[in-house]
Design a protein around this motif. Structure first.
Motif, PDB file in Angstrom:
ATOM      1  N   PRO B 158       0.813  -1.220   0.000  1.00  0.00           N
ATOM      2  CA  PRO B 158       0.000   0.000   0.000  1.00  0.00           C
ATOM      3  C   PRO B 158       0.847   1.272   0.000  1.00  0.00           C
ATOM      4  CG  PRO B 158      -0.970  -1.586   1.482  1.00  0.00           C
ATOM      5  CD  PRO B 158       0.373  -2.145   1.067  1.00  0.00           C
ATOM      6  N   LYS B 159       0.420   2.238  -0.805  1.00  0.00           N
ATOM      7  CA  LYS B 159       1.277   3.380  -1.114  1.00  0.00           C
ATOM      8  C   LYS B 159       1.117   4.561  -0.175  1.00  0.00           C
ATOM      9  CE  LYS B 159       2.367   2.200  -5.794  1.00  0.00           C
ATOM     10  NZ  LYS B 159       3.757   2.591  -5.969  1.00  0.00           N
ATOM     11  N   ALA B 160       0.166   4.493   0.734  1.00  0.00           N
ATOM     12  CA  ALA B 160      -0.056   5.596   1.665  1.00  0.00           C
ATOM     13  C   ALA B 160      -1.009   5.093   2.735  1.00  0.00           C
ATOM     14  CB  ALA B 160      -0.650   6.797   0.940  1.00  0.00           C
ATOM     15  N   GLY B 161      -1.261   5.930   3.740  1.00  0.00           N
ATOM     16  CA  GLY B 161      -2.133   5.514   4.829  1.00  0.00           C
ATOM     17  C   GLY B 161      -3.521   5.111   4.347  1.00  0.00           C
ATOM     18  N   ALA B 162      -4.142   5.958   3.535  1.00  0.00           N
ATOM     19  CA  ALA B 162      -5.495   5.661   3.065  1.00  0.00           C
ATOM     20  C   ALA B 162      -5.503   4.416   2.187  1.00  0.00           C
ATOM     21  CB  ALA B 162      -6.071   6.848   2.298  1.00  0.00           C
ATOM     22  N   HIS B 163      -4.410   4.210   1.454  1.00  0.00           N
ATOM     23  CA  HIS B 163      -4.296   3.016   0.624  1.00  0.00           C
ATOM     24  C   HIS B 163      -4.183   1.781   1.525  1.00  0.00           C
ATOM     25  CE1 HIS B 163      -2.434   1.192  -3.247  1.00  0.00           C
ATOM     26  NE2 HIS B 163      -3.704   1.451  -3.474  1.00  0.00           N
ATOM     27  N   GLY B 164      -3.514   1.953   2.661  1.00  0.00           N
ATOM     28  CA  GLY B 164      -3.431   0.883   3.651  1.00  0.00           C
ATOM     29  C   GLY B 164      -4.789   0.551   4.250  1.00  0.00           C
ATOM     30  N   ARG B 350      -4.798  -7.167  -5.717  1.00  0.00           N
ATOM     31  CA  ARG B 350      -3.529  -6.441  -5.822  1.00  0.00           C
ATOM     32  C   ARG B 350      -3.806  -4.960  -5.612  1.00  0.00           C
ATOM     33  NH1 ARG B 350       1.481  -6.179  -8.161  1.00  0.00           N
ATOM     34  NH2 ARG B 350       1.754  -8.376  -8.652  1.00  0.00           N
ATOM     35  N   MET B 351      -2.977  -4.311  -4.798  1.00  0.00           N
ATOM     36  CA  MET B 351      -3.198  -2.897  -4.482  1.00  0.00           C
ATOM     37  C   MET B 351      -2.668  -1.954  -5.564  1.00  0.00           C
ATOM     38  SD  MET B 351      -4.820  -2.891  -1.684  1.00  0.00           S
ATOM     39  CE  MET B 351      -4.851  -1.115  -1.460  1.00  0.00           C
ATOM     40  N   CYS B 352      -1.621  -2.395  -6.282  1.00  0.00           N
ATOM     41  CA  CYS B 352      -0.973  -1.501  -7.252  1.00  0.00           C
ATOM     42  C   CYS B 352      -0.020  -2.337  -8.088  1.00  0.00           C
ATOM     43  CB  CYS B 352      -0.177  -0.409  -6.514  1.00  0.00           C
ATOM     44  SG  CYS B 352       1.053  -1.058  -5.382  1.00  0.00           S
ATOM     45  N   ALA B 353       0.489  -1.722  -9.135  1.00  0.00           N
ATOM     46  CA  ALA B 353       1.514  -2.393  -9.921  1.00  0.00           C
ATOM     47  C   ALA B 353       2.763  -2.579  -9.057  1.00  0.00           C
ATOM     48  CB  ALA B 353       1.858  -1.566 -11.165  1.00  0.00           C
ATOM     49  N   PHE B 354       3.468  -3.673  -9.315  1.00  0.00           N
ATOM     50  CA  PHE B 354       4.751  -3.944  -8.665  1.00  0.00           C
ATOM     51  C   PHE B 354       4.623  -4.180  -7.147  1.00  0.00           C
ATOM     52  CE2 PHE B 354       5.670  -0.940 -12.322  1.00  0.00           C
ATOM     53  CZ  PHE B 354       5.771  -1.967 -13.225  1.00  0.00           C
ATOM     54  N   HIS B 355       5.660  -3.763  -6.366  1.00  0.00           N
ATOM     55  CA  HIS B 355       5.738  -4.288  -5.003  1.00  0.00           C
ATOM     56  C   HIS B 355       5.666  -3.238  -3.907  1.00  0.00           C
ATOM     57  CE1 HIS B 355       7.614  -6.778  -7.989  1.00  0.00           C
ATOM     58  NE2 HIS B 355       8.772  -6.199  -7.865  1.00  0.00           N
ATOM     59  N   GLY B 356       5.314  -1.996  -4.259  1.00  0.00           N
ATOM     60  CA  GLY B 356       5.210  -0.972  -3.211  1.00  0.00           C
ATOM     61  C   GLY B 356       6.313   0.063  -3.308  1.00  0.00           C
TER      62      GLY B 356
END
Lengths: 446, 526, 124
Positions: B158-164, B350-356
């Motif tokens: 996850p790329k940020a708090g809200a994404h988490g 999957r939350m996003c491309a690649f691994h964070g």
């Protein structure tokens, strides 16, 4: 400990002012059983030791700069001018927060205003936001926005959309119950997904250049979508391509979602990157993400503020256009500085060099027996069909310090038809020697 | 030179507020035009050959029209951005006590390590055997996060708090799907960050507010009233947004578990308890950790952040792709659903491309190794001590809505400003003139005119004392009717108060080429 | 003779010949601050009493406007769409939001009269 300025004397004086005997008393609301956990972790360390530890990790990987390097498929290795990394490390950019107090954040705000303009110009769209996390999440936000705008619940994804992007979209939209139709991945033969569009379709999502590198004309798809009242979301992962090819705005895109990494940002093993997002002005109110806007201060001087924030989560809560709270400001700054240094003239030249490099490499490799160029129309990335599984080839090349590209099977592990395909990117950083070394090594491996 | 809002399109000069200069600059305070006003389309700051493409492979899709982007040479670009940078407050130069944002010092060793080629110049999809060091670093970071939280699993991507938060709630959703239950209600305290309800709504949950008590915590009785077999879970920030530890957290966790639901904890305020308290010991099922808060990765003017999520045993197998495993061949990423399922996992997606956010992981791990377990505990201790010092030093002149001790941030309301004509916003703007970044204002919403002060552990006592002195003076001026400081403040910032209403009524969100034409026309007419 | 009625969500409705004009009260406009944007229903939209009809936004807040009564929207006030400042300038006059054909005149009697609303405000 070098980051903690309080001395023991300070702490004693502060405790006295507070009127407690020890810091433990300040934790009295924590359940006693959990108040003082033991941790099996090393003790603090000085810079020398920490550097040694980190270097151990760093030394156990092969950086792109130490090999002949040809990976793309969503992340691209380009040269970053020295001044970019210097400027983004200015204290005032690096260590400031979201510009919520505009009087003392005009630097960040003007940068974002300029960034929004650059993205809008580059994509050929009317408005752009101040960036999102990355290209994949920007694409997912685009899909959610299209569903809000059209009040429809069916999504059509091109089979040649990067599979990680497709999975991100699927993951985010699944709870809303949206239905997704996906085309079949086909290197060099972009599928006719116009046939999948019906009157319940909110949007079609098409990547250009697609995951196999093919540059395609989006106009027929835009027409087909618009005929059914659906929106065209144009996705790109290689922003550099916009220096040379028709921008999505000129080909009928309604929402553009892209990855901005390749301008100003390093590979960084996948992040942080910067999501670019642009659309028509009439869709502004449904656009996710932060926006910097121009205004004046009490003395009548031009200034900038974050604006239209009523769309956002801190005001609208469960009715917000998106749950996103942060953007990718520093990466957007890096993008903007690099874009400024290039200017239109430099970007165009750089894009041409990329295209020429890729063309030379494709021609050189496709001449070899057992190698076919599967994507005749491309920018700086193309897909080869090999005479044997690409997984073995990539592996063998790596042993010769050639990072030869991304095998399609890494992205489509269950599509046996794609097992022999290899996605190869070339940029201005590849030398003639790299090309020769690649050709020689591939010949040996095949 | 007016734009569509009927406003000046150039930087302008300072009005009556001060002595005018010929240039518009004031000493080191330089006005700076827009890139589009100072750049030229034919200029580039990068030396590249202008090659001719003899035979292109673009399929006739070459760009037909110019982009319309100016360029600057390197000296011009450096000056443009340096001048802009000087219009920003920063943690490097000021105390930046933004509550709930944890503006702590950003160690430069982090930056140096994040630029090591073996960690930065690597591609997310290059063969995994060539990135074993990077994968080992992910594993090490995961180990620290799991140890510090006492939780068995973590999703790093996850790329940020809200994404988490999104990641955590999607795991909860997946868990109910696996159980064959359709639960839709999520309980969220009124004091929550706006991202909590926004995230829950995005995940298809209906959000139900839980009121707070007079002492600033979740009302457990009201919470239990709302619990039922249709409740999917609860989202609670702890320490909460009032800067207080939720005393009844374990009881809340037990109750939500007994009702068959899950406990999501917003870990935005983890800095208060890191190295001291393990959220896993409190019954939490999922929690995001803002690496850009607790673990000192720079905020960068609003991102990038990173929001890894730790999971309890009950949710661990639903963690999203990619998964990191270690076998005979070393470290390996599982990036595919079928392979994950074969290994006994059930990723929700999957939350996003690649691994964070690898760049943030390197910085966070550097910070963790620098502090060690003992140092992190001292971080929490000093952060909480500093906030309580501020609370104790200001309580007599300002008004604290809740009784202390607080955790890492001190909350005040605007009761002490009643009938003074001075508002919370005025206090914030007056602080700017005093050289401090204001605290968080008007949040949390449960307190009227809120001022949330989070000093963090990286401020010296001298800095805290200077801030306290200024705050005491401001409070006493406001109460004594000496309002000159507040009227029209800030006076000493690069800009005075900005017209946000005008900006929102007729948004100007980009420069347009026609702005230049208008200018040319005006100049020609003159 | 037209009659103005109020809701506890601070909307007002004035009905003439079966057509209701709806807006937000002065109290609501003052509490929101400078209105910067309104989102209005399109003609033909059928509204239920208490149903979401419009959105009004200031710089720092956004709020739904609920229809006080059931009916079908006839027109929306383009003036406030173009000049949201009108909502602050004249909330209970030129700053109206939309007009609807009221389908349940009886429901009006359940809303507050001017005097009742004034009393209601005192209690806030």
């Amino acid at each position: 400990m070098r980051y903690l300025p309080l001395t023991h004397g300070d702490r004693r004086a502060m405790l006295e002012k507070i009127g407690v005997g020890s810091v433990d008393a300040l934790f009295r609301d924590v359940p006693a059983a959990a108040r003082d956990a033991a941790f099996d972790l090393p003790r603090h360390a000085g810079e020398i030791d920490v550097e040694r530890s980190l270097k151990t990790f760093a030394c156990a990987s092969t950086p792109a700069g130490d090999a002949a390097f040809f990976c793309g498929a969503g992340a691209y290795r380009h040269h970053i001018p020295a001044s970019v990394d210097h400027l983004i490390q200015r204290s005032e950019f690096l260590t400031s927060y979201t510009p919520y107090q505009p009087e003392i954040a005009q630097g960040t705000l003007q940068v974002l205003f300029e960034f929004q303009t650059q993205v809008a110009q580059l994509t050929g769209m009317e408005v752009a936001n101040a960036s999102l996390y990355d290209g994949s999440t920007a694409s997912a936000e685009g899909v959610l926005m299209a569903c809000r705008l059209t009040k429809r619940d069916r999504i059509v994804l091109s089979g040649n959309l990067h599979p990680h992007y497709a999975e991100t979209i699927r993951t985010v939209t699944e709870p809303s119950g949206y239905r997704i139709a996906t085309g079949t991945p086909r290197p060099g033969k972009p599928e006719d997904i116009a046939a999948l569009i019906d009157s319940e379709t909110a949007c079609i999502v098409v990547q250009n250049p697609d995951v196999f590198g093919t540059v395609r004309d989006l106009r027929p798809l835009a027409e087909a979508a618009h005929e059914k009242g659906a929106l065209l979301i144009a996705v790109f992962t290689e922003a550099m391509s916009l220096g040379l090819i028709e921008p999505p705005g000129a080909m009928g895109a309604d929402i553009v979602a892209g990855e901005g990494q390749s301008i100003g940002n390093g590979l960084n093993f996948g992040g942080p990157y910067v999501g670019l997002f642009a659309t028509h002005e009439k869709f502004l109110r449904q656009m996710p993400g932060r926006l910097a806007g121009q205004t004046v201060d009490a003395d009548g001087r031009r200034g900038f503020v974050l604006t239209l924030s009523t769309r956002e989560q801190h005001i609208r809560r469960e009715k917000a256009t998106s749950n996103i709270c942060t953007n990718s400001s520093l990466c957007a700054l890096a993008f903007s500085i690099h874009m400024t240094l290039l200017g239109e003239t430099g970007l165009h030249r750089l894009a041409k060099i990329n295209h020429m490099r890729a063309t030379q490499l494709a021609d050189r490799l496709a001449r070899m027996p057992g190698v076919d160029l599967a994507t005749p129309v491309f920018f700086n990335e193309f897909t080869l069909k090999l005479s044997k599984p690409a997984a073995d080839v990539v592996d063998a090349l790596a042993d010769k310090d050639i990072i030869g590209g991304v095998r399609a099977s890494r992205l489509y592990p269950h599509d046996p038809d794609l097992a022999n395909y290899l996605i190869v990117a070339a940029t201005e950083l590849n030398t003639d020697e790299d090309v020769s070394a690649y050709a020689a090594a591939l010949e040996e491996v095949l | 030179m007016l734009n569509a809002q009927g406003r000046a399109t150039d930087t302008g000069t300072r009005g009556e507020g001060g002595r005018a200069t010929i240039s518009g600059h004031r000493g080191l305070d330089h006005e700076e035009g827009l890139l589009f006003e100072i750049g030229r389309r034919e200029v580039t700051g990068v030396d590249l050959p202008d090659i001719e493409l003899t035979a292109d492979r673009l399929g006739g899709l070459q760009r037909k029209l110019p982009i319309g982007l100016p360029g600057l040479t390197e000296p011009e670009a450096v000056r443009h951005y340096v001048r802009l940078s000087r219009k920003n407050a920063s943690i490097d130069a000021n105390l930046y006590p933004l509550g709930s944002c944890t503006m702590k010092h950003n160690p430069r060793l982090n930056e140096k390590m994040a630029r090591l080629p073996g960690l930065s110049d690597i591609h997310p999809l290059q063969p995994q055997k060539t990135v074993q060091g990077a994968l080992a670093l992910l594993d090490e970071l995961a180990h620290w996060l799991k140890t510090l939280t006492g939780m068995p699993a973590v999703a790093l991507s996850p790329k940020a708090g809200a994404h988490g938060e999104l990641c955590g709630l999607l795991a909860i959703r997946a868990a109910f799907q696996a159980r064959g239950e359709d639960r839709r209600r999520i309980l969220v305290p009124e004091s929550a960050h706006g991202t909590n309800p926004a995230t829950a709504a995005l995940c298809g949950f209906t959000v139900e507010d839980v009121p707070g008590t007079a002492d600033g915590r979740v009302d457990v009785a009201a919470f239990q009233e709302r619990l039922g077999s249709d409740v999917a879970g609860v989202m609670i920030t702890n320490p909460n947004t009032c800067g207080l530890f939720e005393r009844d957290l374990v009881a809340i966790a037990d109750a939500v578990h007994a009702a068959g639901g899950y406990f999501y904890c917003d870990g935005a305020n983890f800095n208060a308890i890191v190295g001291r308290v393990r959220p896993g010991d409190l019954g939490i099922d999922a929690m995001h950790i803002n690496l850009h808060k607790t673990f000192s990765t720079p905020h960068g003017g609003g991102g990038p952040g990173a929001g890894p999520v730790v999971f309890s045993e009950r949710l661990a197998k639903f963690a999203p792709l990619p998964l990191l495993i270690h076998d005979d061949n070393g470290f390996r990423l599982i990036e595919d659903m079928q392979e994950a399922e074969a290994a006994g996992h059930a990723p929700f997606g999957r939350m996003c491309a690649f691994h964070g956010q690898m760049g943030m992981f390197v910085r966070a791990l550097t910070y963790m190794l620098s502090h060690g377990g003992d140092g992190l505990r001292q971080v929490a201790d000093d952060a909480v001590l500093s906030a309580n010092y501020i609370l104790a030093s200001l309580s007599d002149v300002m008004s604290a809505p809740f009784e202390g001790p607080c955790m890492h941030e001190a909350l005040f309301d605007d009761t002490f400003l009643k009938n003074t004509g001075v508002t919370t916003l005025d206090i914030a703007k007056a602080l700017i003139d005093e050289g401090f970044h204001p605290m968080t204002v008007y949040f949390p919403l449960v307190v009227h005119g809120a001022m949330l002060i989070e000093p963090t552990e990286t401020e010296s006592k001298e800095t805290l004392d200077r801030f306290i002195t200024v705050m005491r003076e401001l409070a006493s001026d406001a109460k004594a009717g000496r309002t000159e400081r507040f009227e029209g403040a800030p006076h000493f910032a690069p800009r005075r108060r900005l017209d946000e209403t005008g900006a929102a009524r007729k948004p100007v969100l980009r420069w347009r080429p026609s702005d230049a034409k208008d200018m040319a026309r005006v100049e020609a007419a003159e | 003779m037209s009659e103005i009625r109020f809701t506890d969500q601070h909307e007002w409705v004035r009905v003439e010949n079966g057509v209701g004009t709806v807006g937000i009260t002065k109290y609501a406009a003052d509490s929101l601050g400078d209105v910067v944007y309104v989102e209005l229903p399109s003609a033909g939209k059928k509204l239920n009493p208490g149903g979401e009809a419009a959105v009004v936004e200031s710089v720092k807040a956004a709020s739904e406007v609920y229809s006080p009564v059931a009916g079908e929207v006839i027109e929306a006030n383009q003036v406030i769409a173009d000049e949201p400042a009108q909502v602050n300038a004249d909330p209970e006059g030129e700053g109206w939001f939309f007009r609807l054909r009221v389908s349940d005149m009886g429901a009006l009697s359940k809303l507050m009269t001017n005097d009742q609303y004034k009393e209601f405000l005192k209690g806030l």
